[in-house]
Design an enzyme around this catalytic site. Structure first.
Site, mmCIF file in Angstrom:
data_model
loop_
_atom_site.group_PDB
_atom_site.id
_atom_site.type_symbol
_atom_site.label_atom_id
_atom_site.label_comp_id
_atom_site.label_asym_id
_atom_site.label_seq_id
_atom_site.Cartn_x
_atom_site.Cartn_y
_atom_site.Cartn_z
ATOM 1 N N SER A 192 -6.993 -0.072 0.094
ATOM 2 C CA SER A 192 -5.881 0.591 0.794
ATOM 3 C C SER A 192 -6.203 0.733 2.287
ATOM 4 O O SER A 192 -5.412 0.364 3.154
ATOM 5 C CB SER A 192 -5.648 1.965 0.149
ATOM 6 O OG SER A 192 -4.917 2.822 0.970
ATOM 7 N N ASP A 203 0.835 -1.205 0.000
ATOM 8 C CA ASP A 203 0.000 0.000 0.000
ATOM 9 C C ASP A 203 0.866 1.251 0.000
ATOM 10 O O ASP A 203 0.558 2.239 -0.663
ATOM 11 C CB ASP A 203 -0.949 0.019 1.206
ATOM 12 C CG ASP A 203 -1.740 1.316 1.248
ATOM 13 O OD1 ASP A 203 -2.539 1.530 0.322
ATOM 14 O OD2 ASP A 203 -1.514 2.143 2.156
HETATM 15 N N1 URA Z 1 -6.653 6.752 3.103
HETATM 16 C C1 URA Z 1 -5.911 5.649 2.801
HETATM 17 O O1 URA Z 1 -5.263 5.071 3.663
HETATM 18 N N2 URA Z 1 -5.902 5.205 1.535
HETATM 19 C C2 URA Z 1 -6.587 5.792 0.564
HETATM 20 O O2 URA Z 1 -6.532 5.336 -0.563
HETATM 21 C C3 URA Z 1 -7.344 6.925 0.878
HETATM 22 C C4 URA Z 1 -7.373 7.398 2.163
#
Ligand code: URA
Length: 408
Positions: free
Chosen positions: A183, A161
């Site tokens: 995510s 991520d």
């Molecule tokens: N917060 C996150 O952790 N990921 C995203 O894609 C958007 C907001």
């Protein structure tokens, strides 16, 4: 399998299998697939979308890219919270001590801000000495003993991520709902709490700009939580207007302390709503009763005491927090009512002073920012101070810098 076929398949609107997504994304993590090809795939996903089955697959691939923690196996009443990002959102600094005072366990891994939305880690770094890089052992021991610890996201938590988010940020692919959902949920599931609250911010100062998208995102976050047997709730809250009167790192820490002292304001109400939901989810109590208990720990000073313990335990010296010495008042030109305070405009003004990073190489000035004196609906007289600007440098302002706030 080859990456070009996978990109083409998504570009043509077909859905991708678990193995195809794994080939593309794990290949990127391992350095076998270059930035430009994964960027093309992210763009195809942003335009063509992904169904829930693909989104579940991607979430799983993200989780498995790093280490998953089992907080709920080690402690009772484990909670976690995530905000999709906003302006003046210092809720974590308030809700952490509130949760701890109510017997909940919150192991909060937070990020830094990029662009105009602030990050919790930047806010606590305005407290001299505050350690945001706790060892894994210290982090979990503190959660067990104190109820709350705050650390920056370790490199072991969903490393995929981290890489993909940085790429999305510079390729115009941040607003894809399936990508946002995987995510957020991969990080929350890997962090290991049983009860998860996601605060979806909607408005000019937020990633999600309209209610329809917020509702779809909410549905998907809950579906992903169900697949992992996690208790997930969502709140959808306004981010057209800053959440706090303060925008800027040390100013937001001071404002969080004011709220912990009982200052009534939109931030106070938002924190009660978040904590009440977490408490009712973790302990299975009615939301109304949970609200009363959440407010009680603000009123009786228990949350404030926890906050001081939490900051001291992580090495922070609150007495040394500084705000910029040059204060410029901005006055009203006529009598009226405040009709608009635009979050994006307020964040832009704070950024002009140096409160946030506009590129990865920028340095944040933790001491600068703006402090609003009013909220929407308040009446003002001519020459009242609408807001104070805290700055360390000479800044040339224009009328447009202040058109985020309207008096009629
Ligand atoms: N917060 C996150 O952790 N990921 C995203 O894609 C958007 C907001």
């Amino acid at each position: 399998m080859n990456i070009l076929d996978i990109i083409t398949k998504k570009k043509n609107g077909s859905s991708l299998s678990y193995d195809e997504l794994k080939f593309a994304f794990m290949g990127y993590l391992n350095g076998e697939i270059p930035d430009y090809q994964i960027s093309a795939l992210l763009m195809a996903i942003t335009i063509m979308g992904m169904n829930i089955s693909e989104t579940l697959s991607l979430t799983d691939i993200f989780i498995r890219s790093g280490k998953a923690y089992d907080l709920a196996g080690a402690m009772k009443y484990t909670v976690d919270k995530h905000s999709t990002g906003g302006v003046g959102d210092s809720t974590t600094l308030i809700i952490g001590p509130m949760c701890a005072s109510l017997g909940l366990h919150l192991a909060k891994m937070s990020g830094r801000g990029l662009g105009l939305t602030g990050g919790t880690i930047d806010k606590v770094e305005s407290i001299p000495g505050f350690d945001v890089d706790l060892s894994e052992e210290d982090f979990y021991t503190q959660v067990e003993e104190l109820g709350f610890a705050l650390s920056s996201q370790t490199s072991e938590l969903v490393p995929l991520d981290k890489m993909v988010y940085a790429l999305r940020d510079v390729t115009g692919t941040t607003e894809s709902i399936p990508l946002i959902a995987s995510s957020i949920m991969s990080k929350k599931i890997a962090s290991g709490a049983d009860n998860i609250l996601i605060d979806i911010k909607v408005g000019s100062g937020a990633l999600i700009k309209n209610m329809e998208d917020a509702k779809i995102l909410s549905e998907w976050l809950i579906k992903i939580g169900d697949a992992y047997k996690k208790n997930v709730r969502t709140l959808i809250s306004d981010m057209d207007t800053p959440l706090s009167y303060a925008i800027g790192n040390s100013l937001e820490v001071c404002e969080a302390i004011n709220v912990l002292h009982g200052k009534k304001c939109p931030l106070y109400n938002a924190c009660i709503e978040i904590v009440a939901n977490l408490l009712s989810m973790a302990k299975g109590i009615d939301l109304g009763e949970a609200e009363v208990r959440a407010e009680q720990v603000l009123k009786n000073g228990e949350a404030l005491k926890k906050f001081y313990e939490f900051v001291a335990r992580q090495g922070g010296k609150l007495k040394e927090v500084k705000v910029a010495p040059h204060v410029i008042p901005v006055k009203t030109k006529f009598e009226g009512t405040i009709t608009r305070i635009d979050a994006l405009g307020a964040a832009k003004l704070a950024a002009k002073l140096g409160a946030s990073k506009m590129s990865l190489d920028d340095k944040i000035d933790y001491t600068v920012g703006i402090l609003l004196n009013y909220k929407i609906g308040d009446k003002v007289k001519k020459d009242d101070t609408l807001l104070n600007i805290y700055t360390n440098k000479y800044v040339k302002f224009t009328e447009r810098d202040f058109d985020f706030i309207e008096v009629e």
